[in-house]
Design a protein around this motif. Structure first.
Motif, PDB file in Angstrom:
ATOM      1  N   MET A   1      32.681   6.335  40.633  1.00 12.84           N
ATOM      2  CA  MET A   1      32.393   5.941  42.015  1.00 12.84           C
ATOM      3  C   MET A   1      32.345   4.415  42.107  1.00 12.84           C
ATOM      4  O   MET A   1      31.682   3.762  41.303  1.00 12.84           O
ATOM      5  CB  MET A   1      31.052   6.530  42.476  1.00 12.84           C
ATOM      6  N   SER A   2      33.039   3.849  43.087  1.00 17.07           N
ATOM      7  CA  SER A   2      33.046   2.405  43.267  1.00 17.07           C
ATOM      8  C   SER A   2      31.778   1.959  43.984  1.00 17.07           C
ATOM      9  O   SER A   2      31.029   2.766  44.549  1.00 17.07           O
ATOM     10  CB  SER A   2      34.267   1.979  44.081  1.00 17.07           C
ATOM     11  N   ARG A   3      31.561   0.634  43.965  1.00 17.33           N
ATOM     12  CA  ARG A   3      30.383   0.079  44.638  1.00 17.33           C
ATOM     13  C   ARG A   3      30.438   0.342  46.136  1.00 17.33           C
ATOM     14  O   ARG A   3      29.426   0.679  46.761  1.00 17.33           O
ATOM     15  CB  ARG A   3      30.305  -1.424  44.362  1.00 17.33           C
ATOM     16  N   ILE A   4      31.645   0.242  46.735  1.00 17.15           N
ATOM     17  CA  ILE A   4      31.794   0.495  48.166  1.00 17.15           C
ATOM     18  C   ILE A   4      31.475   1.950  48.489  1.00 17.15           C
ATOM     19  O   ILE A   4      30.770   2.254  49.459  1.00 17.15           O
ATOM     20  CB  ILE A   4      33.211   0.132  48.638  1.00 17.15           C
ATOM     21  N   ALA A   6      29.555   3.937  46.779  1.00 18.39           N
ATOM     22  CA  ALA A   6      28.112   4.127  46.607  1.00 18.39           C
ATOM     23  C   ALA A   6      27.356   3.625  47.829  1.00 18.39           C
ATOM     24  O   ALA A   6      26.406   4.271  48.295  1.00 18.39           O
ATOM     25  CB  ALA A   6      27.639   3.405  45.350  1.00 18.39           C
ATOM     26  N   ASN A   7      27.772   2.479  48.358  1.00 20.88           N
ATOM     27  CA  ASN A   7      27.107   1.937  49.547  1.00 20.88           C
ATOM     28  C   ASN A   7      27.303   2.838  50.759  1.00 20.88           C
ATOM     29  O   ASN A   7      26.402   2.997  51.590  1.00 20.88           O
ATOM     30  CB  ASN A   7      27.613   0.530  49.847  1.00 20.88           C
ATOM     31  N   LEU A   8      28.491   3.410  50.888  1.00 15.76           N
ATOM     32  CA  LEU A   8      28.740   4.345  51.987  1.00 15.76           C
ATOM     33  C   LEU A   8      27.859   5.587  51.849  1.00 15.76           C
ATOM     34  O   LEU A   8      27.336   6.103  52.841  1.00 15.76           O
ATOM     35  CB  LEU A   8      30.215   4.743  52.017  1.00 15.76           C
ATOM     36  N   LEU A   9      27.693   6.053  50.619  1.00 14.57           N
ATOM     37  CA  LEU A   9      26.833   7.209  50.391  1.00 14.57           C
ATOM     38  C   LEU A   9      25.378   6.874  50.720  1.00 14.57           C
ATOM     39  O   LEU A   9      24.663   7.677  51.325  1.00 14.57           O
ATOM     40  CB  LEU A   9      26.960   7.672  48.942  1.00 14.57           C
ATOM     41  N   GLN A 232      20.930  10.216  46.474  1.00 18.29           N
ATOM     42  CA  GLN A 232      20.352   8.908  46.164  1.00 18.29           C
ATOM     43  C   GLN A 232      20.381   8.647  44.661  1.00 18.29           C
ATOM     44  O   GLN A 232      20.697   7.547  44.211  1.00 18.29           O
ATOM     45  CB  GLN A 232      18.917   8.841  46.672  1.00 18.29           C
ATOM     46  N   VAL A 233      20.043   9.673  43.885  1.00 19.74           N
ATOM     47  CA  VAL A 233      20.067   9.536  42.430  1.00 19.74           C
ATOM     48  C   VAL A 233      21.469   9.167  41.950  1.00 19.74           C
ATOM     49  O   VAL A 233      21.660   8.305  41.091  1.00 19.74           O
ATOM     50  CB  VAL A 233      19.600  10.846  41.757  1.00 19.74           C
ATOM     51  N   VAL A 234      22.480   9.812  42.533  1.00 16.34           N
ATOM     52  CA  VAL A 234      23.868   9.548  42.148  1.00 16.34           C
ATOM     53  C   VAL A 234      24.299   8.158  42.600  1.00 16.34           C
ATOM     54  O   VAL A 234      24.847   7.365  41.823  1.00 16.34           O
ATOM     55  CB  VAL A 234      24.798  10.622  42.745  1.00 16.34           C
ATOM     56  N   LEU A 290      14.957  -9.739  43.858  1.00 19.38           N
ATOM     57  CA  LEU A 290      16.239  -9.443  43.227  1.00 19.38           C
ATOM     58  C   LEU A 290      17.100 -10.677  43.038  1.00 19.38           C
ATOM     59  O   LEU A 290      18.090 -10.635  42.303  1.00 19.38           O
ATOM     60  CB  LEU A 290      17.012  -8.414  44.069  1.00 19.38           C
ATOM     61  N   LEU A 291      16.751 -11.778  43.702  1.00 19.49           N
ATOM     62  CA  LEU A 291      17.519 -13.010  43.565  1.00 19.49           C
ATOM     63  C   LEU A 291      17.206 -13.749  42.269  1.00 19.49           C
ATOM     64  O   LEU A 291      17.894 -14.703  41.920  1.00 19.49           O
ATOM     65  CB  LEU A 291      17.234 -13.937  44.762  1.00 19.49           C
ATOM     66  N   GLN A 292      16.171 -13.300  41.560  1.00 23.17           N
ATOM     67  CA  GLN A 292      15.825 -13.915  40.281  1.00 23.17           C
ATOM     68  C   GLN A 292      16.693 -13.307  39.190  1.00 23.17           C
ATOM     69  O   GLN A 292      16.600 -12.112  38.917  1.00 23.17           O
ATOM     70  CB  GLN A 292      14.344 -13.685  39.966  1.00 23.17           C
ATOM     71  N   PRO A 293      17.540 -14.078  38.531  1.00 23.55           N
ATOM     72  CA  PRO A 293      18.477 -13.541  37.549  1.00 23.55           C
ATOM     73  C   PRO A 293      17.817 -12.822  36.390  1.00 23.55           C
ATOM     74  O   PRO A 293      18.384 -11.922  35.804  1.00 23.55           O
ATOM     75  CB  PRO A 293      19.213 -14.798  37.052  1.00 23.55           C
ATOM     76  N   ALA A 294      16.598 -13.189  36.076  1.00 25.34           N
ATOM     77  CA  ALA A 294      15.943 -12.600  34.903  1.00 25.34           C
ATOM     78  C   ALA A 294      15.461 -11.188  35.145  1.00 25.34           C
ATOM     79  O   ALA A 294      15.113 -10.486  34.220  1.00 25.34           O
ATOM     80  CB  ALA A 294      14.750 -13.456  34.474  1.00 25.34           C
ATOM     81  N   LYS A 295      15.446 -10.801  36.406  1.00 22.88           N
ATOM     82  CA  LYS A 295      14.922  -9.477  36.730  1.00 22.88           C
ATOM     83  C   LYS A 295      15.999  -8.657  37.402  1.00 22.88           C
ATOM     84  O   LYS A 295      16.634  -9.092  38.340  1.00 22.88           O
ATOM     85  CB  LYS A 295      13.703  -9.578  37.659  1.00 22.88           C
ATOM     86  N   THR A 296      16.156  -7.440  36.923  1.00 26.06           N
ATOM     87  CA  THR A 296      17.091  -6.500  37.545  1.00 26.06           C
ATOM     88  C   THR A 296      16.354  -5.243  37.881  1.00 26.06           C
ATOM     89  O   THR A 296      15.271  -4.977  37.350  1.00 26.06           O
ATOM     90  CB  THR A 296      18.272  -6.168  36.607  1.00 26.06           C
ATOM     91  N   SER A 297      16.935  -4.447  38.757  1.00 25.62           N
ATOM     92  CA  SER A 297      16.254  -3.213  39.176  1.00 25.62           C
ATOM     93  C   SER A 297      17.253  -2.085  39.236  1.00 25.62           C
ATOM     94  O   SER A 297      18.288  -2.184  39.879  1.00 25.62           O
ATOM     95  CB  SER A 297      15.614  -3.403  40.551  1.00 25.62           C
ATOM     96  N   SER A 298      16.951  -1.004  38.527  1.00 25.58           N
ATOM     97  CA  SER A 298      17.776   0.197  38.587  1.00 25.58           C
ATOM     98  C   SER A 298      16.935   1.400  38.948  1.00 25.58           C
ATOM     99  O   SER A 298      17.356   2.535  38.781  1.00 25.58           O
ATOM    100  CB  SER A 298      18.474   0.420  37.240  1.00 25.58           C
ATOM    101  N   GLU A 299      15.716   1.147  39.406  1.00 27.45           N
ATOM    102  CA  GLU A 299      14.813   2.251  39.714  1.00 27.45           C
ATOM    103  C   GLU A 299      15.285   2.998  40.955  1.00 27.45           C
ATOM    104  O   GLU A 299      15.863   2.421  41.868  1.00 27.45           O
ATOM    105  CB  GLU A 299      13.397   1.720  39.977  1.00 27.45           C
ATOM    106  N   VAL A 300      15.022   4.292  40.953  1.00 25.19           N
ATOM    107  CA  VAL A 300      15.308   5.090  42.131  1.00 25.19           C
ATOM    108  C   VAL A 300      14.313   4.731  43.212  1.00 25.19           C
ATOM    109  O   VAL A 300      13.108   4.702  42.978  1.00 25.19           O
ATOM    110  CB  VAL A 300      15.200   6.593  41.783  1.00 25.19           C
ATOM    111  N   LEU A 301      14.797   4.438  44.396  1.00 27.08           N
ATOM    112  CA  LEU A 301      13.920   4.067  45.505  1.00 27.08           C
ATOM    113  C   LEU A 301      13.237   5.309  46.063  1.00 27.08           C
ATOM    114  O   LEU A 301      13.574   6.426  45.702  1.00 27.08           O
ATOM    115  CB  LEU A 301      14.734   3.328  46.566  1.00 27.08           C
ATOM    116  N   PRO A 302      12.288   5.135  46.982  1.00 30.15           N
ATOM    117  CA  PRO A 302      11.411   6.232  47.384  1.00 30.15           C
ATOM    118  C   PRO A 302      12.122   7.465  47.916  1.00 30.15           C
ATOM    119  O   PRO A 302      13.140   7.388  48.572  1.00 30.15           O
ATOM    120  CB  PRO A 302      10.563   5.583  48.495  1.00 30.15           C
TER     121      PRO A 302
END
Length: 304
Positions: A1-4, A6-9, A232-234, A290-302
């Protein structure tokens, strides 16, 4: 799945969650809030059940089956989910779809505050002005002319606390168990069962009422609880964290649009200003860290 893709989903998920507020409002024309909540979460549990069963077999085959402590954690999550969903549902009975959509989102800035209070996780500085702006926005959106806030708005605002606690804990529990679908199905079942028992004991109901509310129950149970969570998980496996934060925040806008279109909701200038403050605060609280390069987030949102 592409980023686009995923965003549409994710956009589709936000649309489903936003439109679900209308279905929740219609459902209570025939049923009490707890009965409706119980039935829709049990339907959602059935939707996720095949994935949970597959996950259970996968873990059991590797000697990683869940134990008693895991079950207690899922029970606790289900109880928090019940509190949040019940308070929100009661509030929707006495307020507009637009107000409910925006006020429910108050849990977003509350989550990092709770993380700081309970887990000693220092939040990003943007949380404090964001939380204050959300409170001001909630006051403006309620349309109050004094320090009093309407009954329905008060219930929805109160639901932010159990929603926030639920969001704070579910990521930790699901990650440690490595079983997101089992956790989801289990908590949906607990929520549905507890709410249904309360509805059967304390709310008037009839078979005809349940049949009349079948469409809202199935829509919110299948789409809002079951399908949207799974999607959302996907989607979040392929979407950028910043994209997910922005797109899923649009749930509040979709709630307002559907409330305007289907429920006749109209906002005064103060209410529009309140919506703008809340939405702006949600974006700031989610995006600035999320604008801080040292921190990334892959957590599932609510989950909704």
């Amino acid at each position: 799945m592409s980023r686009i893709q995923a965003n549409l989903l994710l956009t589709l998920i936000a649309l489903i969650w936003g439109s679900a507020f209308v279905a929740q409002s219609h459902g209570m024309q025939e049923l009490g809030p707890m009965m409706f909540t119980g039935l829709r979460f049990l339907v959602g549990a059935l939707v996720v059940l095949p994935l949970a069963w597959r996950e259970w077999n996968y873990l059991a085959g590797r000697q990683l089956a869940l134990n008693r402590d895991d079950g207690l954690k899922i029970l606790g999550l289900g109880m928090l989910l019940t509190l949040g969903a019940a308070m929100q549902q009661i509030g929707i009975k006495y307020t507009t779809v637009t107000n409910a959509g925006f006020l429910t989102a108050l849990y977003v800035p509350l989550v990092p505050v709770l993380g700081w209070l309970l887990l000693r996780q220092l939040p990003h500085w943007s949380v404090w002005p964001g939380a204050l702006a959300c409170l001001v926005g909630a006051f403006l959106l309620s349309g109050a002319q004094s320090l009093e806030i309407g009954l329905g708005d008060s219930w929805v605002i109160a639901s932010a606390l159990p929603w926030g606690l639920h969001v704070l804990l579910i990521g930790r529990v699901a990650d440690r168990m490595a079983a997101p679908f089992l956790v989801a199905c289990g908590q949906f079942f607990v929520c549905g069962l507890l709410a249904l028992i309360w509805g059967l004991l304390f709310e008037p109901f009839s078979g005809a009422g349940i049949q009349a509310a079948a469409t809202p129950i199935l829509y919110t149970g299948i789409l809002s609880v079951g399908v949207a969570f799974t999607a959302q998980v996907v989607a979040q496996r392929y979407a950028h964290a910043a994209d997910a934060a922005i797109v899923l925040s649009s749930e509040t806008l979709f709630a307002a649009l559907f409330g305007y279109w289907l429920m006749g909701d109209r906002l005064a200038p103060a209410g529009l200003a309140g919506c703008a403050l809340i939405l702006g605060s949600l974006l700031v609280v989610q995006l600035l860290p999320l604008l801080q390069p040292a921190k990334t987030s892959s957590e599932v949102l609510p989950i909704k």
